[in-house]
Write a protein that holds these residues in place. Structure first.
Motif, short mmCIF file in Angstrom:
data_model
loop_
_atom_site.label_atom_id
_atom_site.label_comp_id
_atom_site.label_asym_id
_atom_site.label_seq_id
_atom_site.Cartn_x
_atom_site.Cartn_y
_atom_site.Cartn_z
N LYS A 170 -62.58 2.62 -26.53
CA LYS A 170 -63.55 1.54 -26.27
C LYS A 170 -64.30 1.99 -25.01
O LYS A 170 -63.67 2.59 -23.91
N HIS A 171 -65.61 2.07 -24.98
CA HIS A 171 -66.26 2.43 -23.90
C HIS A 171 -66.22 1.49 -22.69
O HIS A 171 -65.93 0.29 -22.81
N ARG A 172 -65.77 2.38 -21.66
CA ARG A 172 -65.16 1.55 -20.40
C ARG A 172 -66.17 0.61 -19.84
O ARG A 172 -65.75 -0.64 -19.19
N THR A 173 -67.39 0.46 -20.22
CA THR A 173 -68.32 -0.57 -19.58
C THR A 173 -68.16 -1.99 -20.11
O THR A 173 -68.57 -3.17 -19.55
N ARG A 174 -67.49 -1.96 -21.32
CA ARG A 174 -67.10 -3.25 -22.09
C ARG A 174 -66.30 -4.09 -21.22
O ARG A 174 -66.29 -5.30 -21.62
N THR A 175 -65.55 -3.49 -20.38
CA THR A 175 -64.65 -4.28 -19.68
C THR A 175 -64.71 -4.15 -18.05
O THR A 175 -64.08 -4.44 -17.42
N CYS A 176 -65.93 -3.50 -17.88
CA CYS A 176 -66.12 -3.35 -16.27
C CYS A 176 -65.93 -4.84 -15.64
O CYS A 176 -66.71 -5.69 -15.69
N GLY A 177 -65.19 -4.69 -14.47
CA GLY A 177 -64.90 -5.90 -13.79
C GLY A 177 -64.30 -6.89 -14.19
O GLY A 177 -64.18 -8.05 -13.79
N CYS A 198 -65.92 0.43 -14.26
CA CYS A 198 -65.81 1.44 -15.31
C CYS A 198 -66.30 2.81 -14.77
O CYS A 198 -66.03 3.81 -15.46
N THR A 199 -67.22 2.88 -13.59
CA THR A 199 -67.41 3.88 -12.84
C THR A 199 -68.43 5.04 -13.86
O THR A 199 -68.89 5.86 -13.97
N CYS A 200 -68.80 4.05 -14.94
CA CYS A 200 -69.98 4.71 -15.85
C CYS A 200 -71.42 4.53 -15.39
O CYS A 200 -71.76 3.33 -15.45
N LEU A 201 -72.22 5.41 -14.58
CA LEU A 201 -73.40 5.03 -13.99
C LEU A 201 -74.62 4.78 -15.26
O LEU A 201 -75.51 4.22 -14.86
N TRP A 202 -74.26 5.37 -16.56
CA TRP A 202 -75.40 5.31 -17.26
C TRP A 202 -75.46 4.03 -18.05
O TRP A 202 -76.71 3.59 -18.23
N GLY A 203 -74.37 3.10 -18.01
CA GLY A 203 -74.69 1.85 -18.81
C GLY A 203 -74.26 0.61 -17.77
O GLY A 203 -74.70 -0.35 -18.10
N CYS A 204 -73.81 0.94 -16.61
CA CYS A 204 -73.38 -0.19 -15.75
C CYS A 204 -74.23 -0.43 -14.53
O CYS A 204 -74.19 0.62 -13.76
N PRO A 205 -75.04 -1.20 -14.22
CA PRO A 205 -75.73 -1.53 -13.11
C PRO A 205 -74.87 -1.58 -11.99
O PRO A 205 -75.46 -1.04 -10.67
N ILE A 206 -73.79 -2.19 -11.99
CA ILE A 206 -72.83 -2.35 -10.77
C ILE A 206 -72.39 -1.23 -10.41
O ILE A 206 -72.31 -0.39 -9.11
N ILE A 265 -84.36 9.66 -16.72
CA ILE A 265 -84.80 9.28 -17.79
C ILE A 265 -85.58 7.98 -17.69
O ILE A 265 -85.02 6.91 -17.45
N THR A 266 -86.70 7.99 -18.20
CA THR A 266 -87.47 6.84 -18.37
C THR A 266 -88.14 6.65 -19.74
O THR A 266 -88.04 7.57 -20.41
N MET A 268 -75.79 9.45 -23.21
CA MET A 268 -75.70 9.87 -22.18
C MET A 268 -74.02 9.56 -21.41
O MET A 268 -73.80 10.36 -20.37
N THR A 269 -73.40 8.82 -21.96
CA THR A 269 -71.86 8.43 -21.42
C THR A 269 -71.14 10.07 -21.37
O THR A 269 -71.24 10.65 -22.18
N GLY A 270 -70.66 10.27 -20.29
CA GLY A 270 -69.81 11.47 -20.06
C GLY A 270 -70.86 12.41 -19.58
O GLY A 270 -70.39 13.55 -19.18
N LYS A 271 -71.95 12.34 -19.49
CA LYS A 271 -73.17 13.41 -19.21
C LYS A 271 -73.11 13.59 -17.80
O LYS A 271 -73.03 12.44 -16.95
#
Ligand SMILES: [Zn+2]
Length: 439
Positions: A76-83, A114-122, A202-203, A325-328
């Motif tokens: 499961k992608h970690r951002t799904r449960t971030c925080g 989640c420490t995933c900078l791509w999907g998580c604003p926090i 990436i924009t 982008m996850t993992g990149k």
């Protein structure tokens, strides 16, 4: 006009956002959550900014969960449960507050991120701030050692129908060849490039789709080369090299913008600004979600914001982005040695009266029962909003009860949770944290 522009934190429609964020696709709120007593504490711009990020993260969790987003390894992608999960070794998730009610702000403590900078604003904010500080150290080191810096942007032409996966894969392959090429190595040697930092940016534009590109910050030894000549040669030699490598991957770039060397007078802090982080006169770092956007090109947080308002196209874009982008890698050092420099350098203390963000302390602790209610309601943003505005345990209790009732009506609460009501001040209840009275 940027159709996905995030309103400034002054004008953000928090109530609407809160509603949208806390409702997953199938749940409907039957209870008017606006009845929470607000005792009129004015929240600051900083507080609103933080709330905005919490809100967007809860939207991210919902989108990724509904899409069953998995990692490449099938987890499961970690951002799904971030925080959402209690941090290992901690007994309670908490609400943290600062001590000064004039500048009231709140956050959730003791949860795993989640420490995933791509999907998580926090998590993006935290990682971008850490990286910005490292870059500041490199710049400081360069200055004090009589080196100069040079900024280069590498871009490629793109079209709206080009998937991000293709754009990323071909660009990265061209970059790897560029980075290993003789011409680049020779350039670095001739002009004393002792170190460089590179990061991906990436924009997106409605007209031309994903704009995957790269920024480089080069550190050049002053004794070995003259700045003007290095700039000229970069424009000449490196542009040709980049164009060539792109072609081998079936891509191209405009003569003018494919490789762009910033003019000599541009401050290296412009490099940091590309990550959305700004450095004020006092050396204090800040992240404004949209500060690196232009009129018609926007970043992933604006896309996520549009998705939160029900924009289906934006939702697809967000999911595509996270998937690719996850993992990149985001930011990397081009040559060894920088890590050591960063560890050794201490930045000078900021001058003047830098505005300090007041420290927060654990204020209330959730029992697992009540934290589960918050989790099931995707309600952490609402909690910190009410906590900052009221600083009242009764208001928090009322909000929790509202969430509980909403869950019952939405058929999302098991019998156990429905029938069990924690006795006030028992271990199964919400309580004041022991530290709060001590600090
Ligand atoms: Zn996160």
């Amino acid at each position: 006009m940027n159709p996905y522009a995030i309103p400034s934190s002054d004008s953000i429609d928090i109530d609407n956002h809160l509603k949208a964020a806390s409702q997953s696709a199938e749940s409907t709120s039957l209870v008017n959550t606006a009845n929470i007593p607000v005792i009129g504490i004015e929240t600051t711009k900083n507080t609103k900014r933080k709330l905005q990020k919490y809100l967007l993260r809860s939207v991210a969790r919902t989108l990724l969960t509904d899409a069953n987003m998995l990692t490449k390894a099938g987890n499961k992608h970690r951002t799904r449960t971030c925080g959402m999960h209690r941090r290992k070794g901690e007994r309670n998730v908490t609400i943290k507050l600062n001590k000064n009610p004039e500048q009231s702000n709140a956050s959730i403590g003791n949860t795993q991120s989640c420490t995933c900078l791509w999907g998580c604003p926090i998590c993006y904010e935290r990682i971008a701030m850490e990286n910005a500080e490292k870059i500041l150290k490199v710049i400081h080191w360069a200055k004090t050692n009589n080196h100069f810096t040079m900024m280069i942007a590498l871009t490629a032409s793109h079209k709206v129908e080009m998937p991000l996966e293709f754009s990323e894969r071909t660009f990265k392959a061209a970059w790897d060849k560029f980075n290993k090429s003789y011409a680049w190595k020779k350039f670095k040697k001739d002009y004393g490039v002792s170190h460089f930092i590179h990061n991906v940016d990436i924009t997106y534009t409605l007209e031309n789709g994903w704009h995957y590109h790269k920024h480089l910050l080069l550190i050049l030894d002053h004794d070995k080369a003259d700045v003007t000549e290095a700039h000229e040669k970069a424009n000449e030699i490196l542009t040709k090299l980049w164009q060539h490598q792109l072609k081998t991957e079936g891509r191209g770039a405009s003569e003018e913008h494919g490789l762009y060397v910033s003019d000599e007078n541009k401050s290296p802090s412009d490099y940091i600004a590309k990550t959305g982080i700004t450095v004020d006169d006092n050396g204090k770092l800040q992240w404004e979600m949209t500060s690196n956007e232009t009129k018609d090109s926007f970043n992933i947080w604006s896309i996520l914001n549009a998705a939160s308002k029900g924009d289906n196209h934006a939702e697809k874009l967000y999911l595509e982005y996270v998937k690719v982008m996850t993992g990149k890698n985001w930011m990397a050092y081009g040559q060894s040695g920088l890590q050591k420099i960063i560890e050794e350098i201490e930045l000078p203390e900021p001058e003047g009266d830098a505005e300090q963000v007041e420290e927060q302390h654990h204020w209330l602790k959730f029992s697992d029962y009540w934290w589960d209610i918050v989790k099931l309601s995707n309600g952490d943003a609402r909690i910190i909003d009410v906590a900052a505005k009221t600083r009242s345990i009764d208001a928090i209790r009322e909000l929790l009860e509202t969430m509980r009732i909403d869950l019952i009506y939405a058929n999302k609460l098991s019998d156990y949770y429905e029938k069990f009501i924690p006795i006030e001040n028992s271990v199964a209840d919400m309580r004041i944290h022991d530290d709060w009275t001590k600090t």
